[in-house]
Design an enzyme around this catalytic site. Sequence first.
Site, PDB file in Angstrom:
ATOM      1  N   GLY A   1      23.569  75.363  -2.136  1.00 61.39           N
ATOM      2  CA  GLY A   1      22.808  76.007  -3.257  1.00 61.39           C
ATOM      3  C   GLY A   1      22.936  74.681  -4.576  1.00 61.39           C
TER       4      GLY A   1
ATOM      5  N   SER B   1      70.272  76.083  -0.776  1.00 63.07           N
ATOM      6  CA  SER B   1      69.208  76.894  -0.525  1.00 63.07           C
ATOM      7  C   SER B   1      68.409  76.681  -1.959  1.00 63.07           C
ATOM      8  CB  SER B   1      69.527  78.046  -0.127  1.00 63.07           C
ATOM      9  OG  SER B   1      68.295  78.784  -0.016  1.00 63.07           O
TER      10      SER B   1
ATOM     11  N   ARG C   1      14.266  68.005   2.709  1.00 65.56           N
ATOM     12  CA  ARG C   1      15.606  68.694   2.237  1.00 65.56           C
ATOM     13  C   ARG C   1      16.839  67.686   1.811  1.00 65.56           C
ATOM     14  NH1 ARG C   1      15.443  74.246   4.857  1.00 65.56           N
ATOM     15  NH2 ARG C   1      14.081  73.967   6.383  1.00 65.56           N
TER      16      ARG C   1
ATOM     17  N   TYR D   1      65.097  74.211   6.887  1.00 64.32           N
ATOM     18  CA  TYR D   1      64.175  75.557   7.370  1.00 64.32           C
ATOM     19  C   TYR D   1      63.338  76.306   5.977  1.00 64.32           C
ATOM     20  CZ  TYR D   1      68.202  77.746   4.891  1.00 64.32           C
ATOM     21  OH  TYR D   1      68.975  78.174   3.873  1.00 64.32           O
TER      22      TYR D   1
END
Length: 982
Positions: A106, A864, A97, A952
């Site tokens: 796969g 902001s 393998r 924040y």
Amino acid sequence: MKKWVYLFEEGYREIPAERRRDLLGGKGAGLAEMAGAGLPVPPGFTITTEACNAYFAAGRQFPEGLWEQVLEALHRVEEKVGRRFGDPQNPLLVSVRSGAKFSMPGMMDTVLNVGLTDETVKGLIAQTGDERFAYDAYRRLIQMFGRIVKGIPGERFEHILDRYKAKTKGKQDTDLTAEMLRDIVEEFKALYRKELEEEFPQDPLEQLRQAIRAVFDSWFGKRAVDYRNFYKIPHDLGTACNVQTMVFGNMGFDSATGVAFTRNPATGEKELYGEYLPNAQGEDVVAGIRTPLKITKKASQEWAREHGISEEERRLRYPSLEERMPETYQQFLEVAALLERHYRDVQDLEFTIERGRLWMLQTRTGKRTAKAAVKIAVDMVHEGLITKEEAVMRVEPEQINQLLLPRFDEKAKERAREKGDLLARGLNASPGAATGHAVFDADTAEAWGRDGRPVILVRPETTPDDVHGMIAARGILTQRGGATSHAAVVARGLGKPAVVGCEALQIDLERKQFSVNGRVIREGDFISIDGSTGEVFAGQIPTIDPNLAEERELAELLAWADEFRRLQVWANADYPRDARKAREFGAEGIGLARTEHMFFEADRLPYVRQMILNAPEAQRLMDQLRAAQQAAQARPDDPKAQKALREAERAVRTSKAVKAYRKALDRLLPVQRKDFEGLFEAMDGLPVIIRLIDPPMHEFLPRYEELLAEVVELRTRIEERRKIKGYRPRKGEKSIRQMEEELAEKEALLRAVNALREMNPMLGLRGIRLGILYPDIIRLQVRAILEAACNVKRRGITPKPEIMIPLSADVKELQIVREIVDEVAREVMAREGVEIEYKFGTMIEVPRAALLAAEIAQVAEFFSFGTNDLTQTVWAISRDDAEGKFLLRYLEEKIVPENPFQVLDRKGVGRLMRMAVEEGRRTRPDLEVGICGEHGGDPSSIEFCHEIGLNYVSASPYRVPVARLAAAQAALKERAARIETR
Ligand code: PEP
Ligand code: MG
């Protein structure tokens, strides 16, 4: 001589842990570690990734010494198992393998049963006494070897197999007899000969050599290369190759195969959770042909109860592994516990029992649900297995979102399914569950919603015109559209459940109903939607509204997260109830209260309209008056100036517009004040950023096109009536005079609406520009804010208002507005006799503001980032026109890696942000900087906000917990990176 080959236990002993995956690949490292821990692993060895790379460097030749080392290792394996490779009596069989450092599911190849030949197959029969089994193993080898090593198209083998299966009764692999399988082997060999003009190799070592080459070659197979390109895995890592003794779970009823999790992956409970099949191979469990049995007795009994199977029958026909093979079960429990302790995480195990003997085939980290992820992480800290930091890093922020949304009571949902109430399934566009009356237009949704009736808005698709209905609805269901359709995006923004693209629905808007599978749902009928699964049900299903305090483990995890994060987490909330929810979820402030949402409410909209319609004329007269006052003051002896002043005063005094404008403002003041009091109360002691009015005026007005249509219709009706000689209105009808009055009113409104129409409203008269033109609107809002603050302060609450200006682009705009704000604030505080500390700041949502941050910070005490608008303006893309339309192509073509309206575009928008933070703080070192665009709730964007040093992030209430976790992870990642570079 370079060492290319490691027996599993050598890999554990000789390679340091941190190098193991590089050299042995993920699978090889796992096998080495299991073998090293003394677990029963079928013996074998790993050929290193270095050997693979050397193989390619030498032009696909085994490097010197490799084959000799393989033979030597094989010999050692033979000694261990007591069988010889190629032995006609007692043959050893191996699997070959691939296994790279990163799992590439796969993408690469495996060959099983290597070592079987015409000779050794007889030995296998002798070993097992099972001819059918032996020939089945042999045909599998030829098939896999032919396809993977030699590239013979797989369907050629399948054709032959199908031909034989057709001859059986059951038409399944398992129905093939030993004779049939022997014939199939012959046919497979003939096919092999015909395709390749050579015989299937009868020398086991030749099989092994070629299989190893095939595994190496698969590293540069097309699938694997594409996969690595996609996931950005380097091409020079190479794959390792694992050669391992085959063990068989299908050697009779003392053999079995199974899979298990060390803890329950659905609930997180600490209990072994898994299934097994007696006398079966691994593939049989996966293929789901036979019903697997439970491993523990407890699970088996539960399963039997659910299926109405008696205890007696269960013990006889469906015994657990615990009952069937108590000793092996005990051993398996110990192994599972050991592996979990070793990896310090839940393991997903594959095992085989060959004639009573347990063999471990694979162990890997187990996938789990959100609920389990949180419980397991917290439990493991209490068990002393992991640290709090590790627990915080182990849970995906996005996952916990689901845990706090309203959800259906599972039992009730199951009952609905059994009753046949599951109508259809669509795309699970926005998580959460909702139940309510079906309504088919936004206005009805709004009206019913106002009456307190829960509604679900059902539409073929939604547009911005439906938003008021979406706000009022508990959930949204559409027939068309994908994950970035308007409905999906808006619903996620509102935090409401949505199922979209539910194609099975046939919606009839005229008749206000939809049908699905012959069932008709009419307006007012109850439906229930699950935005987490995409299910749509008829009828009512009770919902559970989780609260953080009850989600004990989550609350604990988040409390740990709070210890690590540097970013504060605030929330976007317009209403006190949202603010309370946000606070319950741990918000430390309100980063954005959009005042205009309050304007849309039915009891206020008439006054808002009155204000807007009269503002231009009223403001013109008032501006005139101010100019006249200034002139008169400057020239007190000039009679002309004095006269002009008197005229201007009279004009203002007698103006209908001014009167109406002032009346509207007076009416709005108390309602806004009450709104703000509610917010201050909910956030007692925490900052509340209130943004002054932002949207373009037309959003508050009737739509121009609709008004125009009404005017035209009214005009025609009047003309028609006029044509009728001696027309007299019937009872209940309006007279022509009345209709003319109505027409005049509508025409005036139409003229006003037309005057306010804009080509590009989003780039038009909105944001701070409104304040510059109509300062009285700002005065009204500031007065409401300050009066509200004074009122609540008198009641012992601590208000912390921050007044935010939208869409500014220049410091002068802010200077003008700040003067107004400060003046009104002084006036209110003096009148009320209360001192209020407030901040003045601005959104940074146009590029110019970011570019001029240094200047802007002279006036603004906080920034902001409005990254919704900033993204639109930096990209020059209108979100409403792009999402669900051309942006999809951009995503498909990978022009953008992710939707920039969901995940912050660090390269473009982010660069401006970083610059604005640096320059703003240079002017004002204590500048408070946050973000209030939707990105404030997105984990990747939060990480960036942490990086550039924001104070924040502000997210919608339901995303506050997500943001707390993401902020902590950002801080921990930074810490880890610092340690690494040290
Ligand atoms: C923004 O633009 O990011 C913002 C928060 O404002 P709005 O979404 O209200 O335009
Ligand atoms: Mg904005």
